[in-house]
Design a protein around this motif. Structure first.
Motif, PDB file in Angstrom:
ATOM      1  N   HIS A 135      17.478  22.903  65.903  1.00 30.34           N
ATOM      2  CA  HIS A 135      17.307  21.537  65.395  1.00 30.34           C
ATOM      3  C   HIS A 135      16.431  21.524  64.154  1.00 30.34           C
ATOM      4  O   HIS A 135      15.763  22.501  63.840  1.00 30.34           O
ATOM      5  N   HIS A 164      10.394  20.793  59.947  1.00 30.32           N
ATOM      6  CA  HIS A 164      10.616  22.173  60.368  1.00 30.32           C
ATOM      7  C   HIS A 164      12.083  22.414  60.662  1.00 30.32           C
ATOM      8  O   HIS A 164      12.814  21.487  60.985  1.00 30.32           O
ATOM      9  N   GLN A 167       9.517  26.491  73.928  1.00 32.89           N
ATOM     10  CA  GLN A 167       9.366  26.363  72.472  1.00 32.89           C
ATOM     11  C   GLN A 167       8.075  27.024  72.001  1.00 32.89           C
ATOM     12  O   GLN A 167       7.061  26.987  72.696  1.00 32.89           O
ATOM     13  N   ILE A 172       3.832  20.457  69.643  1.00 29.17           N
ATOM     14  CA  ILE A 172       4.512  20.980  68.439  1.00 29.17           C
ATOM     15  C   ILE A 172       4.081  20.174  67.212  1.00 29.17           C
ATOM     16  O   ILE A 172       3.902  20.726  66.118  1.00 29.17           O
ATOM     17  N   THR A 227      14.343  25.116  63.196  1.00 31.06           N
ATOM     18  CA  THR A 227      14.086  25.749  64.494  1.00 31.06           C
ATOM     19  C   THR A 227      15.130  26.815  64.784  1.00 31.06           C
ATOM     20  O   THR A 227      16.330  26.524  64.811  1.00 31.06           O
ATOM     21  N   GLU A 285       9.936  26.747  63.910  1.00 29.03           N
ATOM     22  CA  GLU A 285       9.900  26.659  65.365  1.00 29.03           C
ATOM     23  C   GLU A 285      10.955  27.578  65.975  1.00 29.03           C
ATOM     24  O   GLU A 285      11.939  27.920  65.311  1.00 29.03           O
TER      25      GLU A 285
HETATM   26 NI    NI Z   1      11.043  20.826  66.858  1.00 28.39          NI
END
Ligand code: NI
Ligand code: OOG
Length: 269
Positions: A43, A167, A212, A261, A169, A237
């Motif tokens: 994502h 970010h 994560q 996060i 990921t 991430e």
């Molecule tokens: Ni994220």
């Protein structure tokens, strides 16, 4: 608005790496470019203010227009954020996580600063093709940045960086060399990458179907109206998804993990 998903992601990536140079190094650690291996993105995430001109819905419109569908809703009480995630029917496309700051819950002083920024923005920029990688549409002083920072790190980050992927990921499930997040983290740390340890290096896990981790954001220079200073920019991430009892990989997010996060753009140590 964009009508080509791949072109949109390619533009967002270019903008992101321009202020997140460590993303190149991390890429090289995780995939061998010689073998033509590619990273699959789980994502990307965006931040915004919940004012009329800049609301989550305005950002989401770009993705809905590309066939994305709204899925989960999230609330972050202490950080004063509301968020939604979006999925594309073509599950090879990255998911999208968009949060918005509930500006009215901030102090009058912070609200006034944010209003002053958004007032400088032309209404039309939010529907422009390039909006999701257009950055900031206002001048902001280092002093106002610092005032926001003392109350909401999120508000300060957004005031400085504007509208862009916060970010990308990596989907650990799709890596060639390992599919274990703990191993990815070891690889990164051995290479000197600083991870976000808020809430533990790995947030979540198999019990919530999503594990994560993330780097602490790079630093990049921002031209404030009164001075130019390096501040935290964007982070990378890593997400490992687990199968639900019915056999499909979980596709949602986990609020308790997301809450930590967000802190990847805090200043390091
Ligand atoms: Ni994220
Ligand atoms: C978003 C943080 C949440 C996730 O994967 O849980 C998130 C942000 O920092 O803007 O991306």
């Amino acid at each position: 608005m964009h009508n080509d998903i791949d072109a949109l992601y390619s533009n967002m990536w270019k903008d992101y790496v321009s202020i997140t140079p460590s993303a190149h190094k991390i890429h090289a650690l995780l995939v061998s470019e010689e073998d033509g291996e590619e990273i699959v993105n789980d994502h990307v995430a965006f931040r915004t203010f919940d004012l009329d001109k800049t609301s989550l819905d305005k950002l989401a419109a770009h993705f809905l227009n590309l066939g994305y569908e709204a899925k989960g809703d999230y609330n972050f009480e202490a950080k004063k954020l509301t968020a939604k995630h979006f999925e594309h029917p073509d599950d090879t496309k990255p998911k999208v996580f968009i949060s918005e700051l509930r500006v009215k819950e901030l102090s009058d002083q912070a609200q006034n600063i944010i209003q002053k920024l958004v007032d400088q923005m032309d209404e039309d920029v939010v529907t422009a093709d390039n909006f999701l990688y257009s950055g900031r549409h206002w001048d902001v002083s280092k002093q106002d940045y610092d005032t926001l920072l003392s109350e909401s790190e999120y508000a300060a980050w957004l005031a400085a960086w504007g509208f862009r992927a916060n970010h990308f990921t990596v989907s650990v499930n799709h890596l060639g060399q390992t599919n274990e997040l703990a191993e990815v983290n070891s690889l990164l740390k051995d290479a000197g990458v600083v991870l976000n340890t808020s809430g533990g290096e790995i947030k979540g896990g198999e019990s919530v179907y999503l594990a994560q981790s993330s780097t602490m954001a790079d630093r990049a220079e921002v031209s404030f109206s009164d001075e130019t200073v390096a501040i935290p920019s964007c982070f990378y991430e890593f997400a490992q998804r687990y199968k639900l009892p019915e056999g499909k990989l979980y596709q949602g997010f986990v609020a308790a993990s997301a809450d930590k996060i967000f802190e990847s753009t805090n200043a390091k140590g």
